[in-house]
Scaffold this motif. Sequence first.
Motif, PDB file in Angstrom:
ATOM      1  N   ARG B  22      10.237   2.272 -15.735  1.00 12.44           N
ATOM      2  CA  ARG B  22       8.833   2.391 -16.112  1.00 12.44           C
ATOM      3  C   ARG B  22       7.890   1.579 -15.225  1.00 12.44           C
ATOM      4  O   ARG B  22       6.691   1.703 -15.336  1.00 12.44           O
ATOM      5  CB  ARG B  22       8.668   1.967 -17.573  1.00 12.44           C
ATOM      6  CG  ARG B  22       8.540   3.183 -18.485  1.00 12.44           C
ATOM      7  CD  ARG B  22       8.326   2.732 -19.910  1.00 12.44           C
ATOM      8  NE  ARG B  22       9.459   3.128 -20.747  1.00 12.44           N
ATOM      9  CZ  ARG B  22       9.757   2.540 -21.885  1.00 12.44           C
ATOM     10  NH1 ARG B  22       9.054   1.543 -22.333  1.00 12.44           N
ATOM     11  NH2 ARG B  22      10.786   2.973 -22.604  1.00 12.44           N
ATOM     12  N   THR B  23       8.458   0.687 -14.407  1.00 14.63           N
ATOM     13  CA  THR B  23       7.573  -0.109 -13.553  1.00 14.63           C
ATOM     14  C   THR B  23       7.242   0.656 -12.282  1.00 14.63           C
ATOM     15  O   THR B  23       8.126   1.172 -11.610  1.00 14.63           O
ATOM     16  CB  THR B  23       8.245  -1.422 -13.111  1.00 14.63           C
ATOM     17  OG1 THR B  23       9.651  -1.264 -13.296  1.00 14.63           O
ATOM     18  CG2 THR B  23       7.725  -2.608 -13.857  1.00 14.63           C
ATOM     19  N   HIS B  24       5.938   0.691 -11.970  1.00 14.52           N
ATOM     20  CA  HIS B  24       5.504   1.285 -10.710  1.00 14.52           C
ATOM     21  C   HIS B  24       5.417   0.163  -9.702  1.00 14.52           C
ATOM     22  O   HIS B  24       4.448  -0.575  -9.681  1.00 14.52           O
ATOM     23  CB  HIS B  24       4.144   1.950 -10.869  1.00 14.52           C
ATOM     24  CG  HIS B  24       4.219   3.180 -11.703  1.00 14.52           C
ATOM     25  ND1 HIS B  24       4.421   4.426 -11.178  1.00 14.52           N
ATOM     26  CD2 HIS B  24       4.177   3.334 -13.037  1.00 14.52           C
ATOM     27  CE1 HIS B  24       4.487   5.310 -12.161  1.00 14.52           C
ATOM     28  NE2 HIS B  24       4.341   4.675 -13.302  1.00 14.52           N
ATOM     29  N   ALA B  47       4.001  -8.008  -6.001  1.00 17.49           N
ATOM     30  CA  ALA B  47       2.999  -7.022  -5.589  1.00 17.49           C
ATOM     31  C   ALA B  47       3.641  -5.794  -4.967  1.00 17.49           C
ATOM     32  O   ALA B  47       3.025  -4.738  -4.905  1.00 17.49           O
ATOM     33  CB  ALA B  47       2.033  -7.658  -4.594  1.00 17.49           C
ATOM     34  N   GLY B  48       4.875  -5.921  -4.510  1.00 15.98           N
ATOM     35  CA  GLY B  48       5.569  -4.784  -3.911  1.00 15.98           C
ATOM     36  C   GLY B  48       5.882  -4.969  -2.443  1.00 15.98           C
ATOM     37  O   GLY B  48       6.237  -4.010  -1.769  1.00 15.98           O
ATOM     38  N   LYS B 213      -0.408  -5.124  -6.808  1.00 18.84           N
ATOM     39  CA  LYS B 213       0.110  -4.109  -7.732  1.00 18.84           C
ATOM     40  C   LYS B 213       0.468  -2.813  -7.008  1.00 18.84           C
ATOM     41  O   LYS B 213       0.106  -1.722  -7.446  1.00 18.84           O
ATOM     42  CB  LYS B 213      -0.937  -3.811  -8.791  1.00 18.84           C
ATOM     43  CG  LYS B 213      -1.074  -4.940  -9.797  1.00 18.84           C
ATOM     44  CD  LYS B 213      -1.904  -4.449 -10.947  1.00 18.84           C
ATOM     45  CE  LYS B 213      -1.910  -5.445 -12.062  1.00 18.84           C
ATOM     46  NZ  LYS B 213      -2.834  -5.038 -13.112  1.00 18.84           N
ATOM     47  N   GLY B 214       1.155  -2.927  -5.880  1.00 17.12           N
ATOM     48  CA  GLY B 214       1.652  -1.747  -5.197  1.00 17.12           C
ATOM     49  C   GLY B 214       0.608  -0.957  -4.442  1.00 17.12           C
ATOM     50  O   GLY B 214       0.869   0.173  -4.043  1.00 17.12           O
ATOM     51  N   ARG B 215      -0.589  -1.522  -4.271  1.00 18.07           N
ATOM     52  CA  ARG B 215      -1.625  -0.846  -3.515  1.00 18.07           C
ATOM     53  C   ARG B 215      -2.187  -1.759  -2.452  1.00 18.07           C
ATOM     54  O   ARG B 215      -2.264  -2.970  -2.662  1.00 18.07           O
ATOM     55  CB  ARG B 215      -2.787  -0.478  -4.427  1.00 18.07           C
ATOM     56  CG  ARG B 215      -2.689   0.904  -4.953  1.00 18.07           C
ATOM     57  CD  ARG B 215      -3.901   1.183  -5.750  1.00 18.07           C
ATOM     58  NE  ARG B 215      -3.487   1.956  -6.901  1.00 18.07           N
ATOM     59  CZ  ARG B 215      -4.300   2.687  -7.609  1.00 18.07           C
ATOM     60  NH1 ARG B 215      -5.577   2.702  -7.311  1.00 18.07           N
ATOM     61  NH2 ARG B 215      -3.845   3.380  -8.611  1.00 18.07           N
ATOM     62  N   THR B 216      -2.677  -1.171  -1.366  1.00 18.35           N
ATOM     63  CA  THR B 216      -3.328  -1.970  -0.350  1.00 18.35           C
ATOM     64  C   THR B 216      -4.768  -2.191  -0.778  1.00 18.35           C
ATOM     65  O   THR B 216      -5.481  -1.237  -1.054  1.00 18.35           O
ATOM     66  CB  THR B 216      -3.299  -1.237   1.001  1.00 18.35           C
ATOM     67  OG1 THR B 216      -1.986  -0.733   1.179  1.00 18.35           O
ATOM     68  CG2 THR B 216      -3.668  -2.164   2.124  1.00 18.35           C
ATOM     69  N   HIS B 298      -9.107 -11.771  -3.889  1.00 21.41           N
ATOM     70  CA  HIS B 298      -8.435 -10.521  -4.269  1.00 21.41           C
ATOM     71  C   HIS B 298      -7.531 -10.724  -5.476  1.00 21.41           C
ATOM     72  O   HIS B 298      -7.421  -9.862  -6.331  1.00 21.41           O
ATOM     73  CB  HIS B 298      -7.635  -9.983  -3.090  1.00 21.41           C
ATOM     74  CG  HIS B 298      -8.496  -9.357  -2.054  1.00 21.41           C
ATOM     75  ND1 HIS B 298      -9.193  -8.201  -2.280  1.00 21.41           N
ATOM     76  CD2 HIS B 298      -8.792  -9.748  -0.796  1.00 21.41           C
ATOM     77  CE1 HIS B 298      -9.879  -7.879  -1.191  1.00 21.41           C
ATOM     78  NE2 HIS B 298      -9.665  -8.796  -0.276  1.00 21.41           N
ATOM     79  N   TYR B 299      -6.906 -11.890  -5.533  1.00 20.10           N
ATOM     80  CA  TYR B 299      -5.994 -12.121  -6.643  1.00 20.10           C
ATOM     81  C   TYR B 299      -6.747 -12.366  -7.924  1.00 20.10           C
ATOM     82  O   TYR B 299      -6.373 -11.916  -8.990  1.00 20.10           O
ATOM     83  CB  TYR B 299      -5.110 -13.340  -6.367  1.00 20.10           C
ATOM     84  CG  TYR B 299      -4.125 -13.130  -5.267  1.00 20.10           C
ATOM     85  CD1 TYR B 299      -4.139 -11.974  -4.515  1.00 20.10           C
ATOM     86  CD2 TYR B 299      -3.169 -14.077  -4.993  1.00 20.10           C
ATOM     87  CE1 TYR B 299      -3.244 -11.797  -3.502  1.00 20.10           C
ATOM     88  CE2 TYR B 299      -2.263 -13.902  -3.981  1.00 20.10           C
ATOM     89  CZ  TYR B 299      -2.306 -12.760  -3.232  1.00 20.10           C
ATOM     90  OH  TYR B 299      -1.419 -12.590  -2.224  1.00 20.10           O
ATOM     91  N   GLN B 300      -7.868 -13.169  -7.787  1.00 20.01           N
ATOM     92  CA  GLN B 300      -8.588 -13.514  -9.004  1.00 20.01           C
ATOM     93  C   GLN B 300      -9.237 -12.288  -9.616  1.00 20.01           C
ATOM     94  O   GLN B 300      -9.301 -12.155 -10.835  1.00 20.01           O
ATOM     95  CB  GLN B 300      -9.614 -14.606  -8.716  1.00 20.01           C
ATOM     96  CG  GLN B 300      -8.938 -15.965  -8.701  1.00 20.01           C
ATOM     97  CD  GLN B 300      -9.744 -17.006  -8.000  1.00 20.01           C
ATOM     98  OE1 GLN B 300     -10.803 -16.710  -7.438  1.00 20.01           O
ATOM     99  NE2 GLN B 300      -9.252 -18.226  -8.006  1.00 20.01           N
ATOM    100  N   ASP B 301      -9.698 -11.374  -8.791  1.00 15.45           N
ATOM    101  CA  ASP B 301     -10.206 -10.105  -9.328  1.00 15.45           C
ATOM    102  C   ASP B 301      -9.153  -9.497 -10.224  1.00 15.45           C
ATOM    103  O   ASP B 301      -9.440  -8.993 -11.300  1.00 15.45           O
ATOM    104  CB  ASP B 301     -10.496  -9.128  -8.178  1.00 15.45           C
ATOM    105  CG  ASP B 301     -11.760  -9.537  -7.435  1.00 15.45           C
ATOM    106  OD1 ASP B 301     -12.402 -10.496  -7.892  1.00 15.45           O
ATOM    107  OD2 ASP B 301     -12.061  -8.906  -6.408  1.00 15.45           O
TER     108      ASP B 301
END
Lengths: 546, 310
Positions: B22-24, B47-48, B213-216, B298-301
């Motif tokens: 279930r994890t992307h 983060a991937g 989270k797996g996105r740039t 970026h992380y705090q967002d």
Amino acid sequence: MTTMAAPLSAPAVRARQLAGTGPLLRLALRRDRVLIPAWVLGLGLVVVGTGSSFEALYDTAARRAALAASMNGNGSMRALYGPVFGDSVGGLIAWRMAGFGAVLAAVMSLLIVVRHTREEEETGRQELLCAAMVGRRAPLTAALLTALTANAALVVVIAGGLAGSGRPAAGSLALGLAIGCTGMLFAALAAIAAQLTESARLAKGLTGAALGLAFALRAAGDTATTGAGSPLTWISPIGWAQNLRAYAGERWWLVLLFLAAAALAGCVAYALTARRDLGMSFLPARPGPAVAPRSLSGPFGLAWRLQRTTLGGWTLGFVCAGGLFGGIAKGAADLVGGNERTREIFARMGGQQNLTDAFLATMAGMLGMVAALYAVGAVLRLHGEETAGRAEPVLAGAVGRLRWTAGHLALAYGGSAVILAFGGLALGVSYDLSAGDPGGRTGPVLAATLAQVPAVWTLTGLAVLAFGLLPRATTAVWALVGGCLTLGWVGPSLDVPRWAMDLSPYGHLPKLPGADATAAPFLWLLALSALFTAAGLVGVRRRDLG
Amino acid sequence: MTTALSPAPAIRVDGLHKSFGRTHALDGLDLRVGAGEVHGFLGPNGAGKSTTIRVLLGLLRADGGTARLLGRDPWQDAVELHRRIAYVPGDVTLWRNLSGGEVIDLYGRLRGGLDTARRAELLERFELDPTKKGRTYSKGNRQKVALVAAFASAPEVELLILDEPTSGLDPLMEEVFQNCVAEERDRGRTVLLSSHVLSEVEALCDRVSIIRKGRTVASGSLGELRHLTRTSVVAELAGMPNGLGALPGVHGLEIRGQRVTFQVDTDKLDAVLRSLGTSGVRSLTSTPPTLEELFLRHYQDDARSEAIAR
């Protein structure tokens, strides 16, 4: 000027060194929640089960007395089981199980202790724990207490099971204590080994060697003399376990001897712990070569390097087992012939009426079944390499997945054939020597042992299948192998129906030497093995790795 | 999308997806690494990053999207590609009974060869004893084993994939590592450097990609990325600041008498400086955002949006 903390009293220091033992013990018991019950119940069942089979097989005092007399008169049987001290049903159970039960309890204990001491240090897990409120002596204490829990449970299960099935309570307790005390003694010896070596595997090996030596000393002592007089027997803890004489005038003082020896070994282990650093050892690690030899340049070379010691150990073990079985074959056949019911079981196991051939066939079958343990273990090295993260950098080289797999499979398939060949040769030669017939049965016995290969390879193929298609459940294949082995060992004496015996690949093999062999079952099993292997390899190529 | 003129990228990943149950792990990740550049690959734990690298190594099969490594498919052409790639994992596990030297040679041979002179030189520089057995190495020394094998790889190797390679190295060895990467770049090799050590990335990388989270979420040269963020300004003025708070792009304005402190979106800096000029500037300090600030933003967002979602 400066105030100094008052020095702690000796008991306070001791308490501090043991701080954290409770949580560590709970952690160990939680980690072993499957391992310990499986060992205890399995071993308990075997011991108690032996009782009911003796009760059925030797139902009159006369028969039992005859068995005891003939066993005591046969040197090779004394080497294997030790002397019979009493000819009651209980006495026969103790004769058959005291030594073997003690060996198995020792194996269980050494695995438990090394697992929670040296293995924890080697993997670095213990460093984290020792940085917490954990005293210097706590890890070893927790490991020994875990072993104590397991062995105490063993004593309860064996004593309770035997007493519950009608054996005298005192003898049942004595047999339980003989087995459990040997376990504890070897737990303490394993604790010493865990201090000496840097590698958990070596610690297990050292303790295993001590166990083998103990068995050999007892065997040599018991062969040399009838009764219990040999000093060799008395050097060996396994000799003590048998000489506790359950159901035959128990010598309870031997329990004290066990406890004293275990306490002494434990003290040595504690003294060694206090004199070394975490992760360090007394036997220094030898440096290795700075440059890799030419042979270590590809997945095959790597697999060979990683598995050659294991293969060597198994080969040696098979040669010893084959030699021992071959040496007692003639005597065993004579003995078995005296009892109608045993003769029947042996004939069913060995598949024929000629008892010597039936015995040799049974032994060839045993070697075949045990060889599956080696082969499946060799396949599961792949799983170990993958989960430990060692496969990743290899596969990041210019190494195809199939080549990487093939390296270890070559050892699984080739190695199992090799150990069977050596085992069969030793079985045949040793039989011929003891029967005074050089070269007579070596060929057929070797062929009979090699005839096990297709069944071994079928289980090997199943392991490849599991590794390729069910990477998360790969180790469950051990359960299947265990099922086949149990079926092969106890099936014949429990009158298991034919269809159930046929579930195991071993059920399809002709009983060689002696029986008629056709090619069909071999070809079927080989085809099945190839099919499983191919399907597993397809899975390996397609799935995520690492 | 990409201009045909630029040299073929060493790594080109578009819309990569990968799920474990279930994890992307990867959710449409993009990555471009030009030939010959040192590319920083940044992101918080989980983060991937490692998943992306394992897809690039052909160990994992992507669920969607495309990945091209040196112009080829990492899954299909794994073996051919791996002759041209050297990889250093973040957590090196060694065989306990093989010596470090044996493992270095083995890794090299599996890849198709080792530069023995460079191997000897690197052993010296990293102060690594190759005769010790795998089980006796510390974490940092295990890491060195893999680094020596990668840096001493044969000339056919064009791309180094380093996944948090300096974890466990001491500052001296960290410097040796940085020198080695610079040498690799000078030899024309491409380096993908996944790292948490921002000073290392700042010192070594031509371009960086930040993933979450797996996105740039950001990609470009450090200069370009800085441009997208805020500059801190401290100024001592001759008069009272006028209308500074009303200007677009000014954040966190603090006025203490004639001393002002604020952050400004870097692309609005020009207008703000002009406005300051009308009040007369006695002194001015402006600090470009550090990579750390970039990173944290970026992380705090991320953390904030998670808090809102809760």
